[in-house]
Design an enzyme around this catalytic site. Sequence first.
Site, PDB file in Angstrom:
ATOM      1  N   LYS A 171       0.872  -1.174   0.000  1.00 30.09           N
ATOM      2  CA  LYS A 171       0.000   0.000   0.000  1.00 30.09           C
ATOM      3  C   LYS A 171       0.912   1.228   0.000  1.00 30.09           C
ATOM      4  O   LYS A 171       1.445   1.627   1.043  1.00 30.09           O
ATOM      5  CB  LYS A 171      -0.909  -0.014   1.238  1.00 30.09           C
ATOM      6  CG  LYS A 171      -2.033   1.036   1.201  1.00 30.09           C
ATOM      7  CD  LYS A 171      -1.555   2.377   1.672  1.00 30.09           C
ATOM      8  CE  LYS A 171      -2.627   3.445   1.467  1.00 30.09           C
ATOM      9  NZ  LYS A 171      -2.062   4.815   1.592  1.00 30.09           N
ATOM     10  N   GLU A 246       9.780   0.893  11.026  1.00 28.76           N
ATOM     11  CA  GLU A 246      10.868   1.856  10.848  1.00 28.76           C
ATOM     12  C   GLU A 246      10.235   3.225  10.966  1.00 28.76           C
ATOM     13  O   GLU A 246       9.554   3.692  10.056  1.00 28.76           O
ATOM     14  CB  GLU A 246      11.548   1.656   9.491  1.00 28.76           C
ATOM     15  CG  GLU A 246      12.899   2.330   9.400  1.00 28.76           C
ATOM     16  CD  GLU A 246      12.855   3.644   8.646  1.00 28.76           C
ATOM     17  OE1 GLU A 246      12.892   4.701   9.328  1.00 28.76           O
ATOM     18  OE2 GLU A 246      12.784   3.624   7.416  1.00 28.76           O
ATOM     19  N   CYS A 280      14.608  10.045   6.696  1.00 32.76           N
ATOM     20  CA  CYS A 280      14.468   9.672   8.099  1.00 32.76           C
ATOM     21  C   CYS A 280      15.789   9.611   8.835  1.00 32.76           C
ATOM     22  O   CYS A 280      15.818   9.690  10.067  1.00 32.76           O
ATOM     23  CB  CYS A 280      13.721   8.350   8.221  1.00 32.76           C
ATOM     24  SG  CYS A 280      14.464   7.020   7.262  1.00 32.76           S
ATOM     25  N   GLU A 378      11.801  16.500  14.709  1.00 37.70           N
ATOM     26  CA  GLU A 378      12.341  16.223  13.375  1.00 37.70           C
ATOM     27  C   GLU A 378      11.832  17.281  12.395  1.00 37.70           C
ATOM     28  O   GLU A 378      10.627  17.481  12.252  1.00 37.70           O
ATOM     29  CB  GLU A 378      11.894  14.830  12.930  1.00 37.70           C
ATOM     30  CG  GLU A 378      12.538  14.350  11.654  1.00 37.70           C
ATOM     31  CD  GLU A 378      12.158  12.913  11.335  1.00 37.70           C
ATOM     32  OE1 GLU A 378      12.946  12.234  10.640  1.00 37.70           O
ATOM     33  OE2 GLU A 378      11.090  12.453  11.778  1.00 37.70           O
TER      34      GLU A 378
END
Length: 474
Positions: A171, A246, A280, A378
Amino acid sequence: MDKLLYINGSWTGNDLEKIEVYNPANGEVVGTVPSCGKDETNAAIDAAHDAFSQWSKLTAYERADYLMKLYDLMMEEKDELAELMTLEMGKPLKESAGEVVYAASFIKWYAEEGKRVYGRTIPSSGQNKRMQVLKQPVGVVAAITPWNFPAAMITRKLGPALAAGCTFIVKPPKETPLTAIKLVELADKAGFPKGVINLVTGASSIIGKAIMDSEKVRKVTFTGSTEIGKKLIEQSAATVKNVSMELGGHAPAIVLDDADLKKAVAGVVASKFRNAGQTCICINRVYVQENVYDEFVELVAAEAKKLKVGNGLEEGTDIGPIINKDGFEKIAEHVENAVSNGAECVIGGKGTAENGAYYYEPTVLKNVNQDMLIMNEETFGPVIPIHKITSIEEGIQLGNKSPFGLAAYVYTESLSKGTQVVEGLDYGIIGWNDGVPSAAQAPFGGMKESGLGREGGIEGMEAYLETKYVSYVL
């Protein structure tokens, strides 16, 4: 460019409502994909479940042949894949081309690694007793992937899953489904049996619920935010699914006073500005020892000034657009908060938003402190905040001051100091004088709230295997 779902070896979904896919460089529509629901998702799950019994019985060598055909096709059509990726995601074409090669490396690596899934025989205390450990595929795997690496985040899951003998449902995100569909088109061309690979597009809430509710899906592998990852972990409890997560990061880089500054600057710039800072594991905060602080800031700013911002399809572009308005506004908020609280903007600090396209200048901030948003959240943008430290111990302490533990970096020429930092940082990936540590043959994943499990390397294969112990008496 109208694309469809891929379920049980057939392209379907013509009759469904469509989702428009936009080019973040100019806001133009570059394609549409179907918005599927529970029925289509369950059809994909059923197809994968039915295909599992035959696919898992193939030898590792037979599965490797299919994977190598896919690898060859990816390399043959890498230019088309790269252009498609830049169209829907925005990263510079040269970066997209690099990602295609990186993505293909996972397919090739696991085509070979699948042949090395070993069990073992355990010595028994009885003469007539035998003890064995078998490794078997976990079953149907559902992968939910992010927009920032539209190809590699699929193949990093697809390669080991198929090599292990699992069947697969992917997906992709609404922002970048076209690259995923192209990969599945290549898999179809490679001749994978019906149901082994399936693709669904649409609302994450609907598709995700169907996947998490299904007892036929035995593993979910997700790359994305910690917030969504936590929800998926909660939902997985109902059917006790195997999960790999993750999740978010907030990578520190520690630059010690004995570092090779040329090497350190090159590494920080390569890490921070790749994909416009939308990765990331990119460096989010830099801690520099006071003796080299001013020189480091000056050198980083000089390199950042050389970078060209623009449409990723234009030659010479180094930094492409920000993926959407939310991402752009978060970057602006972080910079504004830092400056209003005493940080100095050495270069950059501005963005543009026109006609659905969002760009932000490469930005270097100095004199930042730990109370600023940018040092605690972040950023996911092309901004380098630089904090002065006095010692190795302070760098380690500040580096670990985060609930996340995905990636971290250290720059030092001292084996002793580097070892101290590496062993002291609570992160799953550490680049020592290396701003780009990722590789298909190495484990990738984080500690603390950055996730569960590892992808890549032999650890990435283990994530798709069950361990079965057999004890028998002669």
